[in-house]
Design a protein around this motif. Structure first.
Motif, mmCIF file in Angstrom:
data_model
loop_
_atom_site.group_PDB
_atom_site.id
_atom_site.type_symbol
_atom_site.label_atom_id
_atom_site.label_comp_id
_atom_site.label_asym_id
_atom_site.label_seq_id
_atom_site.Cartn_x
_atom_site.Cartn_y
_atom_site.Cartn_z
ATOM 1 N N GLU A 1 -9.051 2.552 -8.459
ATOM 2 C CA GLU A 1 -8.046 3.028 -9.217
ATOM 3 C C GLU A 1 -7.088 4.097 -8.338
ATOM 4 O O GLU A 1 -6.110 4.711 -8.836
ATOM 5 N N ARG A 2 -7.110 4.245 -6.967
ATOM 6 C CA ARG A 2 -6.538 4.861 -6.283
ATOM 7 C C ARG A 2 -5.199 4.229 -6.047
ATOM 8 O O ARG A 2 -5.032 2.811 -5.975
ATOM 9 N N PRO A 3 -4.202 5.219 -5.961
ATOM 10 C CA PRO A 3 -2.751 4.793 -5.464
ATOM 11 C C PRO A 3 -2.951 3.708 -4.207
ATOM 12 O O PRO A 3 -3.486 3.718 -3.451
ATOM 13 N N GLY A 4 -2.079 2.375 -4.377
ATOM 14 C CA GLY A 4 -2.075 1.504 -3.407
ATOM 15 C C GLY A 4 -3.166 0.427 -3.483
ATOM 16 O O GLY A 4 -3.659 0.236 -4.643
ATOM 17 N N HIS A 5 -3.725 0.140 -2.242
ATOM 18 C CA HIS A 5 -4.930 -0.975 -2.464
ATOM 19 C C HIS A 5 -6.162 -0.357 -2.405
ATOM 20 O O HIS A 5 -7.138 -0.700 -2.766
ATOM 21 N N GLY A 6 -6.214 1.204 -2.064
ATOM 22 C CA GLY A 6 -7.456 1.892 -2.140
ATOM 23 C C GLY A 6 -8.231 1.757 -0.879
ATOM 24 O O GLY A 6 -9.533 2.154 -1.074
ATOM 25 N N VAL A 7 -7.778 1.062 0.066
ATOM 26 C CA VAL A 7 -8.647 1.002 1.243
ATOM 27 C C VAL A 7 -8.003 1.896 2.503
ATOM 28 O O VAL A 7 -6.889 1.465 2.689
ATOM 29 N N ASP A 8 -8.741 2.615 3.162
ATOM 30 C CA ASP A 8 -8.347 3.206 4.304
ATOM 31 C C ASP A 8 -9.004 2.828 5.549
ATOM 32 O O ASP A 8 -9.980 2.122 5.182
ATOM 33 N N ILE A 9 -8.773 3.247 6.624
ATOM 34 C CA ILE A 9 -9.299 2.987 7.895
ATOM 35 C C ILE A 9 -9.666 4.320 8.817
ATOM 36 O O ILE A 9 -8.856 5.289 8.649
ATOM 37 N N ASP A 10 -10.960 4.693 8.960
ATOM 38 C CA ASP A 10 -11.356 5.954 9.836
ATOM 39 C C ASP A 10 -11.213 5.232 11.272
ATOM 40 O O ASP A 10 -11.911 4.797 12.005
ATOM 41 N N GLU A 11 -10.004 5.834 11.812
ATOM 42 C CA GLU A 11 -9.649 5.364 13.153
ATOM 43 C C GLU A 11 -10.633 5.955 14.297
ATOM 44 O O GLU A 11 -11.042 5.166 15.354
ATOM 45 N N THR A 12 -11.159 7.022 14.075
ATOM 46 C CA THR A 12 -12.045 7.701 15.045
ATOM 47 C C THR A 12 -13.442 6.746 15.015
ATOM 48 O O THR A 12 -13.848 6.589 16.260
ATOM 49 N N LEU A 13 -13.977 6.367 13.783
ATOM 50 C CA LEU A 13 -15.164 5.690 13.836
ATOM 51 C C LEU A 13 -14.767 4.270 14.454
ATOM 52 O O LEU A 13 -15.513 3.592 15.187
ATOM 53 N N ASP B 1 0.954 -1.051 0.105
ATOM 54 C CA ASP B 1 -0.065 0.058 0.088
ATOM 55 C C ASP B 1 0.889 1.249 0.038
ATOM 56 O O ASP B 1 0.725 2.280 -0.796
ATOM 57 N N ILE B 2 1.910 1.069 0.923
ATOM 58 C CA ILE B 2 2.929 2.291 0.761
ATOM 59 C C ILE B 2 3.728 2.371 -0.219
ATOM 60 O O ILE B 2 3.498 3.696 -0.848
ATOM 61 N N LYS B 3 3.942 1.532 -0.890
ATOM 62 C CA LYS B 3 4.697 1.655 -2.416
ATOM 63 C C LYS B 3 3.771 2.277 -3.254
ATOM 64 O O LYS B 3 4.270 2.832 -4.220
ATOM 65 N N GLY B 4 2.583 1.628 -3.401
ATOM 66 C CA GLY B 4 1.730 2.160 -4.577
ATOM 67 C C GLY B 4 1.724 3.542 -4.417
ATOM 68 O O GLY B 4 1.481 4.520 -5.450
ATOM 69 N N LYS B 5 1.386 4.132 -3.026
ATOM 70 C CA LYS B 5 1.083 5.606 -2.693
ATOM 71 C C LYS B 5 2.106 6.261 -3.077
ATOM 72 O O LYS B 5 1.967 7.552 -3.521
ATOM 73 N N ALA B 6 3.424 5.902 -2.854
ATOM 74 C CA ALA B 6 4.641 6.528 -3.053
ATOM 75 C C ALA B 6 4.946 6.763 -4.483
ATOM 76 O O ALA B 6 5.557 7.758 -4.840
ATOM 77 N N LEU B 7 4.582 5.809 -5.248
ATOM 78 C CA LEU B 7 4.658 5.730 -6.909
ATOM 79 C C LEU B 7 3.509 6.528 -7.421
ATOM 80 O O LEU B 7 3.304 6.740 -8.553
ATOM 81 N N GLY B 8 2.244 6.658 -6.746
ATOM 82 C CA GLY B 8 0.951 6.980 -7.497
ATOM 83 C C GLY B 8 0.328 6.147 -8.237
ATOM 84 O O GLY B 8 -0.233 6.245 -9.175
ATOM 85 N N ALA B 9 0.575 4.921 -8.125
ATOM 86 C CA ALA B 9 0.047 3.415 -8.648
ATOM 87 C C ALA B 9 -0.778 2.591 -8.027
ATOM 88 O O ALA B 9 -0.624 2.350 -6.796
ATOM 89 N N PRO B 10 -1.932 2.457 -8.439
ATOM 90 C CA PRO B 10 -2.873 1.198 -7.920
ATOM 91 C C PRO B 10 -1.937 -0.206 -7.805
ATOM 92 O O PRO B 10 -1.206 -0.251 -8.903
#
Ligand code: EZ4
Ligand code: CO
Length: 426
Positions: free
Chosen positions: A390-402, A119-128
């Motif tokens: 199509e978001r960079p990385g795997h495209g899934v996040d976590i809402d930690e507050t929720l 996920d980090i590598k994808g985000k750093a490179l801007g690639a899904p």
């Protein structure tokens, strides 16, 4: 304004403008987040000195806190200061370096680290992730859902509802007369979840009654819906090899897409016997952790589909290895995708499915709305198929507050006994 801009939980998409991979991405924190939005999930979040972070799923249904301890006590401390770019080396460190190899706890912990680093590598490179794997082999991924009923009539109706939703492939399970809580009989329509109590629910099993009943279900399904829908069935590890061969034969007239987990497959050799007797396609491996669990099954061409998935089998790094090995022997993928696999695993699996040349099918059980809110994602269902994001990385996040609003709830999977009380495989 893009969809990502309007979603406050959407992951940042522009890390690559500032980061890239030309210098080390030093891991500064690794934290485990436990949340129960409808069911329990364990998520690892890895942060780096440049701000970019990644998340990985570590959920082991009914045994969640063992993986939490494995990560917190034994893995997170050794990640700090490492270069997040080195995914393969980190995988090898955690696998070889543990000395005690394999197993569901270890391999889920490794998977969580592996997926977070991808996920980090994808985000750093801007690639899904599908781009990092080699690009898409298909734009959409065929999925199957679970149609359940307490009797044949209910299951036939449930299959009809999936057909109405556009599904081209449906797994059908039915209650068996005389058996309390047969496997796969859900409570609630689209959100089947077997881990239902803090201590295991006792269920009763009788293979003879089951073998006599199941062909009637598939006969009715073909009579009602014709030859077109792909129909699947899960034996959930209940049969002996000979019984499995009998079931495979009796289902041949109904042209199943696959018959799954007919025997407990730690005995890989058993499939030779089953294979000699039936042409019903066989799928196995949702409980497998490594390539070693399926090596003989694959290279002797004893199965048609391998069910190993991202979270169960050591992450993208190892699942890719299994898939490439399977491709040599004409075995196709069929990733496990029940609700105990978090949206993080689903999102990652969809990138894998979009790339993998020997793709077969993807299991997809819908998460509850609460789960989907805690894990914002950009994959979606469309008429029987999943469209990877199509978001960079795997495209899934976590809402930690929720996530913090849904504390851990102890839940275990059921157990099964034969009618005389003998403990059996659930
Ligand atoms: O029972 O994931 O094919 N799917 C399955 C699942 C498993 C659950 C166990 O946690 O067999 O529904
Ligand atoms: Co299964």
């Amino acid at each position: 304004m893009s969809a990502a801009d309007s979603d406050p939980n959407a992951p940042e998409t522009d890390w690559s403008d500032r980061i890239g991979v030309s210098r080390p991405l030093v891991i500064t924190a690794a934290r485990v987040i436990v949340t129960s939005p409808g069911r329990n999930f364990v998520t690892l979040k890895i942060e780096t000195d440049q701000g970019v972070y990644g998340i990985g799923d570590a959920t082991l249904n009914g045994r969640e806190l063992s993986v939490v301890a494995y990560l917190n006590e034994h893995i997170c401390p050794l990640l700090i200061g490492r270069d997040a770019r080195r995914i393969e080396d980190t995988w090898q460190l955690l696998y070889r370096g543990a000395y005690w190899r394999r197993g569901p706890v270890t391999m889920r912990a490794i998977a969580a680290v592996d997926v977070a680093l991808w996920d980090i590598k994808g985000k750093a490179l801007g690639a899904p992730l599908h781009e990092l794997l080699g690009g898409k082999s298909r734009d959409r991924v065929m999925v199957y859902g679970h149609a359940n009923g307490s009797d044949i009539g209910e299951t036939v109706d449930a299959v009809g509802r999936y057909i109405d939703l556009g599904y081209q492939a449906i797994r059908a399970q039915t209650g068996v007369p005389g058996l309390v809580n047969a496997y796969g009989v859900g409570r609630g329509e689209l959100h089947y979840e077997p881990a239902d109590a803090s201590l295991p629910t006792e269920t009763v099993w009788d293979t003879r009654r089951y073998l006599a009943h199941v062909p009637k279900l598939f006969e009715r399904l073909r009579d009602t819906y014709g030859p077109e829908p792909r129909l699947l069935h899960d034996g959930h590890h209940r049969m002996t090899p000979l019984e499995a061969a009998q079931l495979g034969k009796s289902l041949e007239p109904f042209d199943l897409f696959w018959l799954e987990d007919v025997t407990p497959a730690e005995n890989q050799e058993a499939f030779r016997l089953i294979r000699q007797h039936t042409t019903t396609p066989l799928a196995v491996g949702e409980v497998f952790n490594t390539i070693w669990d399926c090596k003989d099954l694959i290279q002797e061409q004893l199965i048609d589909y391998i069910r190993a998935t991202i979270v169960g089998a050591g992450g993208l790094t190892h699942l890719r290895r299994i898939a490439d090995f399977a491709s040599v022997w004409g075995v196709r993928t069929g990733c496990h995708g029940a609700t105990d696999l978090s949206p993080v695993t689903m999102g990652t699996a969809l990138h894998f499915d979009a790339w993998v040349p020997n793709f077969g099918i993807q299991e997809y059980m819908r998460h509850t709305p609460e789960t989907d809110e805690v894990f914002p994602h950009d994959y979606r269902f469309e008429a029987g198929f999943m469209i990877p994001g199509e978001r960079p990385g795997h495209g899934v996040d976590i809402d930690e507050t929720l996530a913090a609003r849904f504390p851990y709830v102890p839940r275990q999977l059921p157990v099964a006994r034969l009618t005389d009380g003998t403990m059996w495989n659930w």
